[in-house]
Design a protein around this motif. Structure first.
Motif, short mmCIF file in Angstrom:
data_model
loop_
_atom_site.label_atom_id
_atom_site.label_comp_id
_atom_site.label_asym_id
_atom_site.label_seq_id
_atom_site.Cartn_x
_atom_site.Cartn_y
_atom_site.Cartn_z
N GLU A 72 0.76 -1.24 0.05
CA GLU A 72 0.13 -0.13 0.00
C GLU A 72 0.87 1.18 -0.04
O GLU A 72 0.55 2.15 -0.85
CB GLU A 72 -1.08 -0.13 1.04
N ARG A 73 2.08 1.12 0.87
CA ARG A 73 2.89 2.38 0.93
C ARG A 73 3.74 2.37 -0.61
O ARG A 73 3.81 3.57 -0.99
CB ARG A 73 4.01 2.32 1.90
N VAL A 74 3.88 1.34 -1.11
CA VAL A 74 4.71 1.42 -2.46
C VAL A 74 3.79 2.13 -3.41
O VAL A 74 4.10 2.98 -4.33
CB VAL A 74 5.09 -0.10 -2.85
N ASP A 75 2.68 1.62 -3.52
CA ASP A 75 1.49 1.96 -4.47
C ASP A 75 1.55 3.46 -4.26
O ASP A 75 1.14 4.45 -5.39
CB ASP A 75 0.30 1.24 -4.14
N ARG A 76 1.20 4.10 -2.92
CA ARG A 76 0.91 5.53 -3.00
C ARG A 76 2.01 6.26 -3.22
O ARG A 76 2.13 7.22 -3.83
CB ARG A 76 0.75 5.63 -1.37
N ASN A 77 3.19 5.71 -3.02
CA ASN A 77 4.74 6.48 -3.27
C ASN A 77 4.75 6.49 -4.80
O ASN A 77 5.25 7.53 -5.46
CB ASN A 77 5.73 5.84 -2.74
N LEU A 78 4.62 5.34 -5.40
CA LEU A 78 4.60 5.17 -6.85
C LEU A 78 3.62 6.01 -7.75
O LEU A 78 3.74 6.86 -8.40
CB LEU A 78 4.27 3.96 -7.38
N VAL A 79 2.27 6.39 -7.03
CA VAL A 79 1.23 7.09 -7.70
C VAL A 79 1.85 8.48 -7.56
O VAL A 79 1.79 9.34 -8.45
CB VAL A 79 -0.14 7.03 -6.94
N ALA A 80 2.27 8.93 -6.45
CA ALA A 80 2.84 10.32 -6.28
C ALA A 80 4.06 10.52 -7.06
O ALA A 80 4.25 11.54 -8.10
CB ALA A 80 3.31 10.60 -5.03
N PHE A 81 4.85 9.80 -7.12
CA PHE A 81 6.21 9.64 -8.26
C PHE A 81 5.86 9.91 -9.69
O PHE A 81 6.21 10.66 -10.33
CB PHE A 81 7.17 8.54 -7.88
N VAL A 82 5.03 8.81 -9.87
CA VAL A 82 4.46 8.93 -11.33
C VAL A 82 3.83 10.22 -11.71
O VAL A 82 4.00 10.83 -12.80
CB VAL A 82 3.84 7.71 -12.00
N CYS A 83 3.03 10.65 -10.84
CA CYS A 83 2.29 11.80 -11.20
C CYS A 83 3.03 12.96 -11.41
O CYS A 83 2.84 13.74 -12.12
CB CYS A 83 1.17 11.90 -10.00
N LYS A 84 4.04 13.29 -10.31
CA LYS A 84 4.94 14.13 -10.29
C LYS A 84 5.71 14.18 -11.73
O LYS A 84 6.20 15.08 -12.43
CB LYS A 84 5.94 14.09 -9.27
N ALA A 85 6.33 13.14 -12.28
CA ALA A 85 7.02 12.84 -13.39
C ALA A 85 6.50 13.02 -14.63
O ALA A 85 6.85 13.55 -15.66
CB ALA A 85 7.60 11.29 -13.42
N ALA A 86 5.07 13.03 -14.70
CA ALA A 86 4.22 13.31 -15.76
C ALA A 86 3.87 14.56 -15.63
O ALA A 86 3.08 14.99 -16.64
CB ALA A 86 3.10 12.53 -15.68
N GLY A 87 4.23 15.38 -14.92
CA GLY A 87 3.72 16.94 -14.58
C GLY A 87 2.61 17.27 -14.14
O GLY A 87 2.19 18.36 -14.15
N GLY A 88 2.30 16.25 -13.43
CA GLY A 88 1.04 16.51 -12.31
C GLY A 88 1.25 17.29 -11.15
O GLY A 88 2.42 17.56 -10.94
N PRO A 89 0.26 17.51 -10.26
CA PRO A 89 0.40 18.48 -9.13
C PRO A 89 0.73 17.56 -7.76
O PRO A 89 0.87 18.35 -6.83
CB PRO A 89 -1.11 19.09 -8.97
N CYS A 90 0.88 16.32 -8.07
CA CYS A 90 1.39 15.53 -6.83
C CYS A 90 2.51 15.97 -6.25
O CYS A 90 3.54 16.28 -6.92
CB CYS A 90 1.34 14.12 -7.05
N ARG A 91 2.81 15.73 -4.94
CA ARG A 91 4.09 15.98 -4.33
C ARG A 91 4.57 14.39 -3.92
O ARG A 91 3.90 13.66 -3.14
CB ARG A 91 3.86 16.86 -3.09
N TYR A 92 5.83 14.13 -4.36
CA TYR A 92 6.30 12.89 -3.83
C TYR A 92 7.40 13.45 -2.45
O TYR A 92 8.07 13.82 -2.44
CB TYR A 92 7.27 12.48 -4.89
N ASP A 93 6.80 12.60 -1.16
CA ASP A 93 7.58 12.68 -0.28
C ASP A 93 8.04 11.31 0.15
O ASP A 93 8.67 11.27 1.42
CB ASP A 93 6.30 12.70 1.02
N GLY A 94 8.35 10.45 -0.60
CA GLY A 94 9.15 9.12 -0.31
C GLY A 94 10.44 9.51 -0.35
O GLY A 94 11.07 10.59 -0.48
N LYS A 95 11.18 8.21 -0.01
CA LYS A 95 12.71 8.26 -0.01
C LYS A 95 13.24 8.65 -1.26
O LYS A 95 12.60 8.67 -2.25
CB LYS A 95 13.09 6.97 0.45
N SER A 96 14.34 9.18 -1.42
CA SER A 96 15.20 9.41 -2.57
C SER A 96 15.27 7.92 -3.44
O SER A 96 15.30 6.83 -2.86
CB SER A 96 16.56 10.15 -2.63
#
Length: 127
Positions: A50-74
Motif C-alpha cells: 500500500e505504501r509502495v503504491d501510494r509512493n509510486l502514484v505520487a512519483f509517476v504523477c509528478k514525473a508526468a507533470g501533475g500536481p502531486c508531491r512525492y514525499d518518499g525516500k530518494s
C-alpha cells in the motif's frame, strides 16, 4: 465568465493521459504485473505494498507533470541494498508498459512517460 480548454499541444503529459485516475490505474496495473513477474516479484516480498503504491502514484504523477508531491525516500535510498540489476529495471518498465497497453494509453504518451521515468534508472540501480 468563459471556460478555456487546454490545447493538446499545451497540455501536460499528466493531463493528456487522464490525470490522477489514469496514473492510479497505471500504477495499479504495474504493481499487479510486477508482483506476478518471476523476474522481480521476490523484491516485493514482505514489503508494504500500500505504501509502495501510494509512493509510486505520487512519483509517476509528478514525473508526468501533475500536481502531486512525492514525499518518499530518494530513489537511491529507496533501493539501497537491493542489488538491483539492469534486467530488474527493464522488467518493471515492461510491467508498466503492459499496464499502459491494457489501459489503451496512446503510444506517444507511453514513450513520453517511460522516458521521464527512465531518467531514474541510474539512481535506482546505483550505476
Amino acid at each position: 465568465m468563459s471556460v478555456t480548454s487546454v490545447s493538446p499541444s499545451r497540455a501536460t503529459l499528466y493531463e493528456r493521459i487522464g490525470g490522477l485516475p489514469a496514473v492510479k490505474a497505471a500504477v495499479h496495473e504495474m504493481v499487479t504485473n510486477a508482483m506476478a513477474d518471476g523476474r522481480i516479484k521476490a523484491f516485493f516480498a514482505g514489503v508494504d505494498m500500500e505504501r509502495v503504491d501510494r509512493n509510486l502514484v505520487a512519483f509517476v504523477c509528478k514525473a508526468a507533470g501533475g500536481p502531486c508531491r512525492y514525499d518518499g525516500k530518494s530513489m537511491p535510498k529507496a533501493h539501497e541494498g537491493l542489488n538491483l540489476q539492469p534486467e530488474h529495471f527493464t522488467a518493471l518498465v515492461e510491467d508498466l508498459k503492459t499496464g499502459l497497453d491494457k489501459l489503451k494509453v496512446p503510444a506517444a504518451e507511453q514513450r513520453e512517460l517511460l522516458a521521464a521515468l527512465a531518467a531514474t534508472r541510474t539512481d535506482i540501480l546505483g550505476k
